[in-house]
Design an enzyme around this catalytic site. Sequence first.
Site, PDB file in Angstrom:
ATOM      1  N   ASP A 174       0.095  -9.342   3.494  1.00  0.00           N
ATOM      2  CA  ASP A 174      -1.051  -8.865   4.133  1.00  0.00           C
ATOM      3  C   ASP A 174      -2.260  -8.927   3.135  1.00  0.00           C
ATOM      4  O   ASP A 174      -3.261  -9.026   3.603  1.00  0.00           O
ATOM      5  CB  ASP A 174      -0.808  -7.498   4.658  1.00  0.00           C
ATOM      6  CG  ASP A 174       0.207  -7.298   5.609  1.00  0.00           C
ATOM      7  OD1 ASP A 174       0.903  -8.228   6.200  1.00  0.00           O
ATOM      8  OD2 ASP A 174       0.638  -6.194   5.734  1.00  0.00           O
TER       9      ASP A 174
ATOM     10  N   GLY B  25       0.842  -1.308  -0.123  1.00  0.00           N
ATOM     11  CA  GLY B  25       0.055   0.033   0.095  1.00  0.00           C
ATOM     12  C   GLY B  25       0.725   1.288  -0.049  1.00  0.00           C
ATOM     13  O   GLY B  25       0.528   2.007  -0.689  1.00  0.00           O
ATOM     14  N   GLY B  26       1.951   1.356   0.799  1.00  0.00           N
ATOM     15  CA  GLY B  26       2.711   2.353   0.763  1.00  0.00           C
ATOM     16  C   GLY B  26       3.408   2.850  -0.274  1.00  0.00           C
ATOM     17  O   GLY B  26       3.464   3.993  -1.086  1.00  0.00           O
TER      18      GLY B  26
HETATM   19  O1  F6P Z   1       3.298  -5.611   5.476  1.00  0.00           O
HETATM   20  C1  F6P Z   1       3.974  -6.739   5.808  1.00  0.00           C
HETATM   21  C2  F6P Z   1       4.422  -6.921   7.323  1.00  0.00           C
HETATM   22  O2  F6P Z   1       5.076  -8.201   7.397  1.00  0.00           O
HETATM   23  C3  F6P Z   1       2.947  -6.738   8.179  1.00  0.00           C
HETATM   24  O3  F6P Z   1       2.456  -8.031   8.325  1.00  0.00           O
HETATM   25  C4  F6P Z   1       3.842  -6.335   9.387  1.00  0.00           C
HETATM   26  O4  F6P Z   1       2.974  -5.580  10.194  1.00  0.00           O
HETATM   27  C5  F6P Z   1       4.980  -5.555   8.990  1.00  0.00           C
HETATM   28  O5  F6P Z   1       5.210  -6.011   7.712  1.00  0.00           O
HETATM   29  C6  F6P Z   1       6.321  -5.870   9.776  1.00  0.00           C
HETATM   30  O6  F6P Z   1       7.239  -4.837   9.407  1.00  0.00           O
HETATM   31  P1  F6P Z   1       8.581  -4.738   9.577  1.00  0.00           P
HETATM   32  O7  F6P Z   1       9.259  -5.505   8.753  1.00  0.00           O
HETATM   33  O8  F6P Z   1       8.998  -3.260   9.259  1.00  0.00           O
HETATM   34  O9  F6P Z   1       8.801  -4.907  10.726  1.00  0.00           O
END
Ligand code: F6P
Length: 374
Positions: free
Chosen positions: A136, A112-113
């Site tokens: 997700d 999304g970002g």
């Molecule tokens: O967007 C994918 C995801 O794995 C989410 O499910 C989770 O909340 C987030 O990324 C974790 O992010 P990071 O890798 O920045 O800890």
Amino acid sequence: MAAVKRVGVLTSGGDSPGLNAAIRGLGKAAIGYGMEVVGFRDGFRGLAENRHVPLDATALSGILTVGGTILGTSRDKPHRMSVDGHVVDMTAAIVENCERNGLDALVCLGGGGTQKNALRLARAGVNVVTLPKTIDNDVALTDLTVGFATALEVATEAIDRLHSTAHSHHRIIVAEVMGHRAGWLALGAGLAGGADVILIPEIPYDVERIADAIRERSERGTNFSIVAIAEGARNREESRAYRAAESRREAAADRAERDAAAAELAALEADHAGHTLRLARRLEELTGLESRVTILGYVQRGGTPSPVDRLLATRLGSAAADLVRDGVFGVMVAARRDGTVAVPLERVAGKRKTVPPDHTWVETARHVGTCLGD
Ligand code: F6P
């Protein structure tokens, strides 16, 4: 329509299985059309810093089954990048690097970002095409995102395995599943793995209801339970507070109001840390059954992509090459049934695909007697 000669590609946001398959699908098809492909390191940061590698046939060979991304990734945003301790708008530097490298098109693989960031670059004049990837599955207007199918398999297998140990020890095991603010992964894995309770952000829960469901199982002679909880799931009070802060941020009349609501949301996020542990403790108190927690975490994002993800990634990647060849820009290549459609980035950016309360997976879970906490 000028012929496209040189295509840039980058992966941005959290990694997911299938990214390399998508890079390969795009690259092989683009090379087949006579284009040159160049990969930028570590998402938008590598583009801002002009760090790139040629993606020729040799570089694209042997990566189909490899997890992660050969290009590296980051969560850096073009317009708010940390440089020497300062937050800097790097959009102009990125546009300049696209020109310097003679890029006729830029393909951004992300969640999304990334769709929002790609739209910003499109508005700054870059010929952008995006692909939806995230475990997700929460990108708007695509049936599926690259990585979801593999993460679903991993989380389902974990829930399968937790059954035998929960059964042997007569315990409640609460398994926390990723998914950010969407419940697709917890719901899908919970349903496929036969979890007794599934908790997702879209359906705020009441801990008493969950305890009732677990006690009813005990009364029927089944003194263990598996609870699949999405990392973003909240009880009713927490959910009300979170949604109110979100609405305040959306309705903010000025920057000060927006910052205040954002600070409130950040504080609520911080309070949310450890919620799965707190839930397990409370269920132990309410039911008298010993409880344990398993946080599945990054194992869901790692490793080789499943065949479903390889197919999806290859399909979307090669469709992106078609769009680039045809000069169709400012769009995301969405999966639609067996095919693909080009969706304008304006329609995707800033939207999140959450689980509709009447979704067939929700209804199916209810039909088979799964407690959804409401
Ligand atoms: O967007 C994918 C995801 O794995 C989410 O499910 C989770 O909340 C987030 O990324 C974790 O992010 P990071 O890798 O920045 O800890």
